[in-house]
Design an enzyme around this catalytic site. Structure first.
Site, PDB file in Angstrom:
ATOM      1  N   LYS A 169       0.879  -1.173   0.000  1.00 54.49           N
ATOM      2  CA  LYS A 169       0.000   0.000   0.000  1.00 54.49           C
ATOM      3  C   LYS A 169       0.919   1.227   0.000  1.00 54.49           C
ATOM      4  O   LYS A 169       1.414   1.656   1.032  1.00 54.49           O
ATOM      5  CB  LYS A 169      -0.879  -0.013   1.258  1.00 54.49           C
ATOM      6  CG  LYS A 169      -2.187   0.731   1.171  1.00 54.49           C
ATOM      7  CD  LYS A 169      -2.101   2.192   0.842  1.00 54.49           C
ATOM      8  CE  LYS A 169      -1.776   3.096   2.003  1.00 54.49           C
ATOM      9  NZ  LYS A 169      -1.610   4.519   1.586  1.00 54.49           N
ATOM     10  N   GLU A 244       9.011   1.516  10.969  1.00 55.61           N
ATOM     11  CA  GLU A 244      10.097   2.482  10.716  1.00 55.61           C
ATOM     12  C   GLU A 244       9.471   3.861  10.774  1.00 55.61           C
ATOM     13  O   GLU A 244       8.749   4.252   9.845  1.00 55.61           O
ATOM     14  CB  GLU A 244      10.702   2.238   9.322  1.00 55.61           C
ATOM     15  CG  GLU A 244      11.343   0.878   9.147  1.00 55.61           C
ATOM     16  CD  GLU A 244      12.684   0.762   9.852  1.00 55.61           C
ATOM     17  OE1 GLU A 244      13.138   1.752  10.463  1.00 55.61           O
ATOM     18  OE2 GLU A 244      13.271  -0.328   9.798  1.00 55.61           O
ATOM     19  N   CYS A 278      13.472  11.134   7.306  1.00 62.04           N
ATOM     20  CA  CYS A 278      13.400  10.670   8.688  1.00 62.04           C
ATOM     21  C   CYS A 278      14.779  10.648   9.325  1.00 62.04           C
ATOM     22  O   CYS A 278      14.906  10.798  10.530  1.00 62.04           O
ATOM     23  CB  CYS A 278      12.802   9.266   8.721  1.00 62.04           C
ATOM     24  SG  CYS A 278      13.669   8.135   7.622  1.00 62.04           S
ATOM     25  N   GLU A 378       9.362  16.442  15.104  1.00 59.81           N
ATOM     26  CA  GLU A 378       9.875  16.247  13.739  1.00 59.81           C
ATOM     27  C   GLU A 378       9.215  17.286  12.824  1.00 59.81           C
ATOM     28  O   GLU A 378       7.997  17.269  12.651  1.00 59.81           O
ATOM     29  CB  GLU A 378       9.534  14.828  13.279  1.00 59.81           C
ATOM     30  CG  GLU A 378      10.143  14.487  11.939  1.00 59.81           C
ATOM     31  CD  GLU A 378       9.746  13.093  11.462  1.00 59.81           C
ATOM     32  OE1 GLU A 378       8.541  12.762  11.486  1.00 59.81           O
ATOM     33  OE2 GLU A 378      10.640  12.344  11.041  1.00 59.81           O
TER      34      GLU A 378
HETATM   35  P1  NAD Z   1       2.241   8.854   7.157  1.00 60.57           P
HETATM   36  O1  NAD Z   1       2.409   8.134   8.442  1.00 60.57           O
HETATM   37  O2  NAD Z   1       1.247   9.932   7.078  1.00 60.57           O
HETATM   38  O3  NAD Z   1       1.841   7.824   5.994  1.00 60.57           O
HETATM   39  C1  NAD Z   1       2.635   6.703   5.694  1.00 60.57           C
HETATM   40  C2  NAD Z   1       1.768   5.654   5.014  1.00 60.57           C
HETATM   41  O4  NAD Z   1       0.794   5.191   5.942  1.00 60.57           O
HETATM   42  C3  NAD Z   1       0.992   6.169   3.796  1.00 60.57           C
HETATM   43  O5  NAD Z   1       0.953   5.161   2.808  1.00 60.57           O
HETATM   44  C4  NAD Z   1      -0.387   6.415   4.380  1.00 60.57           C
HETATM   45  O6  NAD Z   1      -1.418   6.351   3.412  1.00 60.57           O
HETATM   46  C5  NAD Z   1      -0.492   5.256   5.368  1.00 60.57           C
HETATM   47  N1  NAD Z   1      -1.479   5.443   6.447  1.00 60.57           N
HETATM   48  C6  NAD Z   1      -2.001   6.602   6.929  1.00 60.57           C
HETATM   49  N2  NAD Z   1      -2.907   6.345   7.888  1.00 60.57           N
HETATM   50  C7  NAD Z   1      -2.959   4.992   8.040  1.00 60.57           C
HETATM   51  C8  NAD Z   1      -3.689   4.115   8.891  1.00 60.57           C
HETATM   52  N3  NAD Z   1      -4.567   4.567   9.788  1.00 60.57           N
HETATM   53  N4  NAD Z   1      -3.480   2.783   8.782  1.00 60.57           N
HETATM   54  C9  NAD Z   1      -2.575   2.296   7.904  1.00 60.57           C
HETATM   55  N5  NAD Z   1      -1.865   3.083   7.051  1.00 60.57           N
HETATM   56  C10 NAD Z   1      -2.035   4.420   7.130  1.00 60.57           C
HETATM   57  O7  NAD Z   1       3.696   9.357   6.754  1.00 60.57           O
HETATM   58  P2  NAD Z   1       4.124  10.220   5.482  1.00 60.57           P
HETATM   59  O8  NAD Z   1       3.671  11.626   5.699  1.00 60.57           O
HETATM   60  O9  NAD Z   1       3.732   9.515   4.237  1.00 60.57           O
HETATM   61  O10 NAD Z   1       5.727  10.135   5.607  1.00 60.57           O
HETATM   62  C11 NAD Z   1       6.474  10.949   6.446  1.00 60.57           C
HETATM   63  C12 NAD Z   1       6.760  10.255   7.770  1.00 60.57           C
HETATM   64  O11 NAD Z   1       7.424   9.013   7.519  1.00 60.57           O
HETATM   65  C13 NAD Z   1       7.723  11.032   8.644  1.00 60.57           C
HETATM   66  O12 NAD Z   1       7.292  10.969   9.977  1.00 60.57           O
HETATM   67  C14 NAD Z   1       9.048  10.290   8.482  1.00 60.57           C
HETATM   68  O13 NAD Z   1       9.945  10.440   9.538  1.00 60.57           O
HETATM   69  C15 NAD Z   1       8.592   8.896   8.326  1.00 60.57           C
HETATM   70  N6  NAD Z   1       9.606   8.100   7.637  1.00 60.57           N
HETATM   71  C16 NAD Z   1      10.309   7.167   8.338  1.00 60.57           C
HETATM   72  C17 NAD Z   1      11.295   6.425   7.708  1.00 60.57           C
HETATM   73  C18 NAD Z   1      12.059   5.373   8.440  1.00 60.57           C
HETATM   74  O14 NAD Z   1      12.651   4.529   7.789  1.00 60.57           O
HETATM   75  N7  NAD Z   1      12.081   5.374   9.755  1.00 60.57           N
HETATM   76  C19 NAD Z   1      11.563   6.630   6.353  1.00 60.57           C
HETATM   77  C20 NAD Z   1      10.815   7.578   5.657  1.00 60.57           C
HETATM   78  C21 NAD Z   1       9.821   8.297   6.318  1.00 60.57           C
END
Ligand code: NAD
Length: 471
Positions: A169, A244, A278, A378
Site C-alpha cells: 500500500k 520504521e 526521517c 519532527e
Molecule cells: P504517514 O504516516 O502519514 O503515511 C505513511 C503511510 O501510511 C501512507 O501510505 C499512508 O497512506 C499510510 N497510512 C495513513 N494512515 C494509516 C492508517 N490509519 N493505517 C494504515 N496506514 C495508514 O507518513 P508520510 O507523511 O507519508 O511520511 C512521512 C513520515 O514518515 C515522517 O514521519 C518520516 O519520519 C517517516 N519516515 C520514516 C522512515 C524510516 O525509515 N524510519 C523513512 C521515511 C519516512
C-alpha cells in the site's frame, strides 16, 4: 495529465472497486498533473486473497529460485532508472543528486537481499532440537511519500527472500512513481499473487490491511502517530510488526572536529532530501567553545544552497511535497520565533523569485534549548536547530533527550573518540563523519522511532517464524 486507474492484483493491472479520484501535483509548480483512482477495502481484501492463494507454492520455492527472482527484479528496476528519476522529479520534486541515488538504491536493494539470502541458513541444530525459520505468510507493506521506491523495493525484496507473499500500500501521493515502478516489477515475471499493489487512503486500504486476519505481518514506514494506530490494529490478531517511524536526529560536532568537513556534513545530512527525511540530522549539537566559528561557517554554507525546481541540476533544496507540508514547515518556523529562538539564516515565507511551487527557505535557528518544540518535534523540512553544550556528557545527554532514536551523527577528527561517543547514543544507527550508507547493516529506531529493523539478515529474520522440532 496522467490518469492512473488501475491497481495490481494477482499479476494483472485491474480496475479497482474503489471510485474515489485523488489529485496528483507537481510540487515545483503547484500544477495538477494527474489523478489516481484509489482502491478501497474490497480491493485490499482481493489483494490479500491473491497473496494468500500464492503463498503455499511461493513459500516452498528454493533459496536458488528466490535469488534468481531477486536478480530479475533488480534488472527490471535498473532498466527503468531514467523513467523512475523523471517521475520522482515531477511528482515529488526531490533534487537530482538525491533522486539519482534513490533510483539506483531501489534497484540495488534486490541485489543486497540476494546477497543476504546466499549467506543465510534457514535451519540449524541447537542441542537436541532442529530449528527452522519459516516464512510468516502474507505481509502488508505500507510506505510513505518521501521514500517511495526505496521503501517499496526494500520491503518487497525482504519479504520475497523470506518466502512471504506481499500486498503493498504505497502513499496515495506517489501514484505516478508507483505506476512506473509497478510496470517494471511486472516485467520481472513474478508468479501472480506473489506481490500486489493497491493505491488507496491510509485510513481505508492501510487500515484494512492492518486488521485483516489473513495478514501475518505489517511492515510500515511512516509517521509515529500512524505507526501507533497500526500497532493497535495489529494487536487484535497478533500480527508481527516492523515499524520504521520518525526521527529528530542529533548531530554532535565534537570539539576536535575539522570544521570545514564537519559543517559540510552537517548541511548535507541536515538538509537531506530538502529536509523531508526521517534520518535528517536536525539537532546540531555544537561545543560552546567553538560556537562563533561554527555559526559563521554554517551561515555561509546554508546561504549558498540553491533552492528551486529539481529540473535544475544545481538545485540542492527542492520544494516541499504539498501545500500541507509547506504550511507545516512555515508553522514550525513561526513557532520557533515565538519560542524565542533566533534566526541564523532563512525564515518564514518563500525565497525571492519562487512565487509558485511549495518552496521554503533553508533555515537555521540558534538560541535553541532542547526543551523547545522545534527541538523536540519532527518538522520534516529544511529547518535545523543549533544547541550549545559545554562538555561531552552534556552533549550525550542532550542527544539522548528525545522520544526518537533513529539516526544520529558524530563529527570528529579522532575516529576512536567518535566511536566512544557513538556507543553512548540511543539510536538505531550512528553515522561518523558522513560515512556512506551500509546496505547490509540493520536500519531502524530505538524508542518511538520504531520497532524492529530492516535490511540484511535482521530484516530477513523479521519475516520468519521460528520452529523448533525436538526428538
Ligand atoms: P504517514 O504516516 O502519514 O503515511 C505513511 C503511510 O501510511 C501512507 O501510505 C499512508 O497512506 C499510510 N497510512 C495513513 N494512515 C494509516 C492508517 N490509519 N493505517 C494504515 N496506514 C495508514 O507518513 P508520510 O507523511 O507519508 O511520511 C512521512 C513520515 O514518515 C515522517 O514521519 C518520516 O519520519 C517517516 N519516515 C520514516 C522512515 C524510516 O525509515 N524510519 C523513512 C521515511 C519516512
Amino acid at each position: 495529465m496522467r490518469t492512473i486507474d488501475k491497481v495490481y492484483i494477482d499479476g494483472q493491472f485491474v480496475t479497482p472497486h474503489g471510485q474515489e479520484l485523488f489529485d496528483l501535483f507537481n510540487p515545483a509548480t503547484e500544477a495538477r498533473i494527474g489523478q489516481v483512482r484509489l482502491g478501497d477495502a474490497i480491493d485490499a481484501r482481493a489483494a490479500v486473497a491473491a497473496a494468500k492463494r500464492a503463498f503455499p507454492a511461493y513459500s516452498r520455492t528454493s533459496k536458488a529460485e528466490r535469488i534468481a527472482l531477486l536478480h530479475r527484479l533488480h534488472d527490471a528496476v535498473a532498466a527503468r532508472t531514467d523513467v523512475l528519476v523523471a517521475a520522482m522529479i515531477e511528482e515529488y520534486g526531490a533534487p537530482q543528486a538525491f533522486v539519482g541515488f534513490s533510483a539506483a538504491h531501489a534497484a540495488n536493494l534486490f541485489l543486497d537481499m540476494a546477497r543476504t539470502l546466499e549467506a543465510f541458513d534457514f535451519t540449524q541444530t541447537l542441542g537436541g532440537a532442529e530449528v527452522t525459520l519459516q516464512p510468516m505468510g502474507v505481509v502488508a507493506a505500507i510506505s510513505p511519500w518521501n521514500s517511495n521506491f526505496g521503501s517499496i523495493c526494500g520491503k518487497l525484496a525482504t519479504a520475497l527472500a523470506a518466502g512471504c507473499t506481499v500486498v503493498i500500500k504505497p502513499s496515495e501521493m506517489s501514484a505516478i512513481q508507483t505506476q512506473v515502478l509497478a510496470e517494471a516489477l511486472h516485467e520481472a515475471g513474478v508468479p501472480p499473487g506473489v506481490f500486489n499493489i493497491v493505491n488507496g487512503r491510509g485510513d481505508v486500504v492501510g487500515a484494512e490491511l492492518s486488521s485483516h486476519p489473513d495478514v501475518a505481518k505489517v511492515i510500515f514506514t511512516g509517521s509515529t502517530p500512524v505507526g501507533r494506530s497500526i500497532m493497535r490494529a495489529a494487536a487484535e490478531t497478533m500480527k508481527r510488526v516492523t515499524l520504521e517511524l520518525g526521527g529528530k536526529g542529533p548531530n554532535i560536532i565534537l570539539p576536535d572536529a575539522d570544521l570545514e568537513a564537519a559543517i559540510s556534513t552537517v548541511v548535507a545530512v541536515g538538509f537531506l532530501n530538502s529536509g523531508q527525511a526521517c534520518i535528517a540530522g536536525t539537532r546540531v549539537l555544537a561545543p560552546r567553545s567553538r560556537m562563533p566559528e561554527i555559526l559563521e561557517r554554517l551561515k555561509a554554507a546554508v546561504a549558498a544552497l540553491k533552492v528551486g525546481a529539481a529540473t535544475d541540476p544545481a538545485v540542492t533544496i527542492g520544494p516541499m511535497v504539498s501545500q500541507k507540508q509547506w504550511d507545516r514547515v512555515q508553522g514550525y518556523i513561526h513557532l520557533g520565533l515565538g519560542e524565542g529562538a533566533k534566526l541564523l539564516v532563512g525564515g518564514e515565507g518563500r525565497p525571492v523569485g519562487l512565487d509558485r511551487g511549495w518552496f521554503v527557505h533553508p533555515t537555521v535557528f540558534t538560541g535553541v534549548n532542547n526543551d523547545m518544540r522545534i527541538a523536540r518535534e519532527e518538522i520534516f523540512g529544511p529547518v535545523l536547530c543549533v544547541i550549545p553544550y559545554d562538555d561531552e556528557d552534556e552533549a550525550v545527554a542532550i542527544a539522548n533527550d528525545t522520544t526518537y532514536g533513529l539516526q544520529a551523527y558524530v563529527e570528529s577528527a579522532d575516529l576512536a573518540h567518535a566511536h566512544r561517543v557513538a556507543e553512548r547514543l540511543e539510536s538505531g544507527r550512528v553515522v561518523i563523519n558522513g560515512a556512506p550508507h551500509a546496505p547490509l547493516a540493520p536500519f531502524g529506531g530505538f524508542k518511538q522511532s520504531g520497532i524492529g529493523r530492516e535490511y540484511g539478515r535482521y530484516g530477513l529474520e523479521a519475516h520468519l517464524e521460528v520452529r523448533a522440532i525436538l526428538g
